[in-house]
Design a protein around this motif. Sequence first.
Motif, mmCIF file in Angstrom:
data_model
loop_
_atom_site.group_PDB
_atom_site.id
_atom_site.type_symbol
_atom_site.label_atom_id
_atom_site.label_comp_id
_atom_site.label_asym_id
_atom_site.label_seq_id
_atom_site.Cartn_x
_atom_site.Cartn_y
_atom_site.Cartn_z
ATOM 1 N N GLU A 2 1.577 -5.695 1.854
ATOM 2 C CA GLU A 2 0.843 -4.588 2.481
ATOM 3 C C GLU A 2 1.807 -3.511 2.975
ATOM 4 O OE1 GLU A 2 0.334 -7.779 3.008
ATOM 5 O OE2 GLU A 2 -1.620 -7.976 2.006
ATOM 6 N N ARG A 8 2.941 -1.490 0.032
ATOM 7 C CA ARG A 8 1.912 -0.548 -0.411
ATOM 8 C C ARG A 8 1.872 0.688 0.483
ATOM 9 N NH1 ARG A 8 -4.121 -2.714 -1.190
ATOM 10 N NH2 ARG A 8 -3.800 -3.224 1.017
ATOM 11 N N ARG A 43 2.779 5.282 -2.743
ATOM 12 C CA ARG A 43 1.430 5.675 -3.139
ATOM 13 C C ARG A 43 1.093 5.128 -4.524
ATOM 14 N NH1 ARG A 43 1.119 12.025 -2.568
ATOM 15 N NH2 ARG A 43 -0.977 11.568 -3.357
ATOM 16 N N ASN A 44 2.125 4.896 -5.352
ATOM 17 C CA ASN A 44 1.932 4.409 -6.716
ATOM 18 C C ASN A 44 2.042 2.886 -6.782
ATOM 19 O OD1 ASN A 44 4.634 4.784 -5.960
ATOM 20 N ND2 ASN A 44 5.354 4.801 -8.077
ATOM 21 N N CYS A 45 1.585 2.211 -5.724
ATOM 22 C CA CYS A 45 1.687 0.759 -5.628
ATOM 23 C C CYS A 45 0.315 0.107 -5.704
ATOM 24 C CB CYS A 45 2.380 0.368 -4.320
ATOM 25 S SG CYS A 45 2.451 -1.411 -4.012
ATOM 26 N N ARG A 46 0.241 -1.015 -6.391
ATOM 27 C CA ARG A 46 -0.976 -1.823 -6.385
ATOM 28 C C ARG A 46 -0.594 -3.269 -6.123
ATOM 29 N NH1 ARG A 46 -1.042 -0.706 -12.340
ATOM 30 N NH2 ARG A 46 -0.271 -2.594 -13.387
ATOM 31 N N ILE A 103 -1.268 -7.273 -6.624
ATOM 32 C CA ILE A 103 -1.866 -8.147 -7.625
ATOM 33 C C ILE A 103 -1.669 -9.601 -7.215
ATOM 34 C CG2 ILE A 103 -1.360 -6.474 -9.454
ATOM 35 C CD1 ILE A 103 0.754 -8.629 -10.400
ATOM 36 N N ALA A 126 3.557 -7.002 -5.160
ATOM 37 C CA ALA A 126 3.361 -5.552 -5.193
ATOM 38 C C ALA A 126 3.959 -5.012 -6.483
ATOM 39 C CB ALA A 126 4.026 -4.893 -3.987
ATOM 40 N N HIS A 127 3.189 -4.223 -7.209
ATOM 41 C CA HIS A 127 3.659 -3.547 -8.405
ATOM 42 C C HIS A 127 3.756 -2.058 -8.101
ATOM 43 C CE1 HIS A 127 2.683 -6.642 -11.823
ATOM 44 N NE2 HIS A 127 3.635 -7.042 -10.995
#
Length: 448
Positions: free
Chosen positions: A81, A84, A88-91, A93, A100-101
């Motif tokens: 978290e 992230r 801003r370009n993090c997702r 999974i 974190a990607h």
Amino acid sequence: MPLPIGIATIISNATSPFPLRVIPRDQHTLSRKDISANALRVLYRLREAGFGAYLVGGAVRDLLVGGRPKDFDVATDATPEQVRQLFRNCRLIGRRFRLAHVVFGREIIEVATFRANSDDGSGDREMENGMLVRDNVYGTIEDDAVRRDFTCNALYYAIEDFSVRDYVGGFDDVLARRMKLIGDPEQRYREDPVRMLRAVRLAAKLDFDIEPATAAPIPRLAGLLDEAAPARLFEEVLKLFLSGHGVASFEGLERHGLLPALFPESAAALKSNRSGALRRFVIEGVRSTDARVANDEPVSPAFLFAVLLWPAFCRTLIALQRQGVAPEEAQRRAADRVTLHQLNTVALPRRFSLPMQEIWLLQARFASRQRKRVFRTLAHPRFRAAFDFLVLRQTASSDHAADVAFWQEMQGEMGAGQEDDVLLEGGGEEAAPRRRRRRRRSSTAAGE
């Protein structure tokens, strides 16, 4: 505060049985210029936010031996978290392992939080029916290092001083090109039997030797792979044979007694084939796949499995023919039987198993010289793959030389647009194409 640079620093810690070794920049070959620019962005952003951030795992290992990593993974004490919030370009999974990607176009930098084996109740660990379905118990970098599989994968590159941190003796193992498990090898294999395949695959990829204590239990524990999910074993087979080091992988599987665990019927056929022709064929097929990978040419799982399971198909076909089954029926039954039996070990999807069977079944049609059958074979969507397969068979046995020469000539005729000029005589295997002149039709015959 950064650790001093100048000599390798040894610091004891209570978590790992090894003392922490810090290898300063002037004592290793890893350089920022060889690291993905996007991975560096992630490392620096995390450091600027006050978190620990390290390049970790295969990228560090590969760079130390002069390789070119495809992926760059980052380990940190920031939670997913928190990562992230920084990007801003993090997702996020994953359920069992929350990751974190950070996405930069086509490149993804995977960021993992340090994990620990023990849970004091504050972590996020969940069991269902005795299986671990969620394991997000975070810990220190020392915890993270000792829970990894091989020592060469437990090295951390620190961006603040460009040193390499070694908690398990992995640095010397990399320099010695040695695969060594962290902890007791038998216990680690029992925790996850697929580690045996990883040991062989990484040793093949890196040209490492598997340390004797790490290698010793493998033949005895190879049967544990029966407990692994067939779908997971399919993915492992692709990594073993479609990454450019397939011959070394195959030889490693043989050497460590793992081939019968993955391909039981093919292994049995290879063992009973006294001439060695089947093994020569498999080695040549895998070598050709390695060459295609090296040349950035496409490779097909269907063709790969056609090669690896061909010994099993041949053995089964012979057994059926000895039982009096007609040739064409025996071929179909052998193809179905081998495929079905293999599915018990490796989950081969139908989109690959069906083309594999077509490649096998087309082999019998290469002996035909009848005109209609030849053109139907040339028009078959698997013809090219099947012909390449025939060429491989010729490398193991000269018996197929006439067939290869005939079908090469026929492809030339088709390529020149002269297929209507070719008259094929029926009958024997050595029948050759003979040309006929086109008759000019009269005006009456043409209906003019």
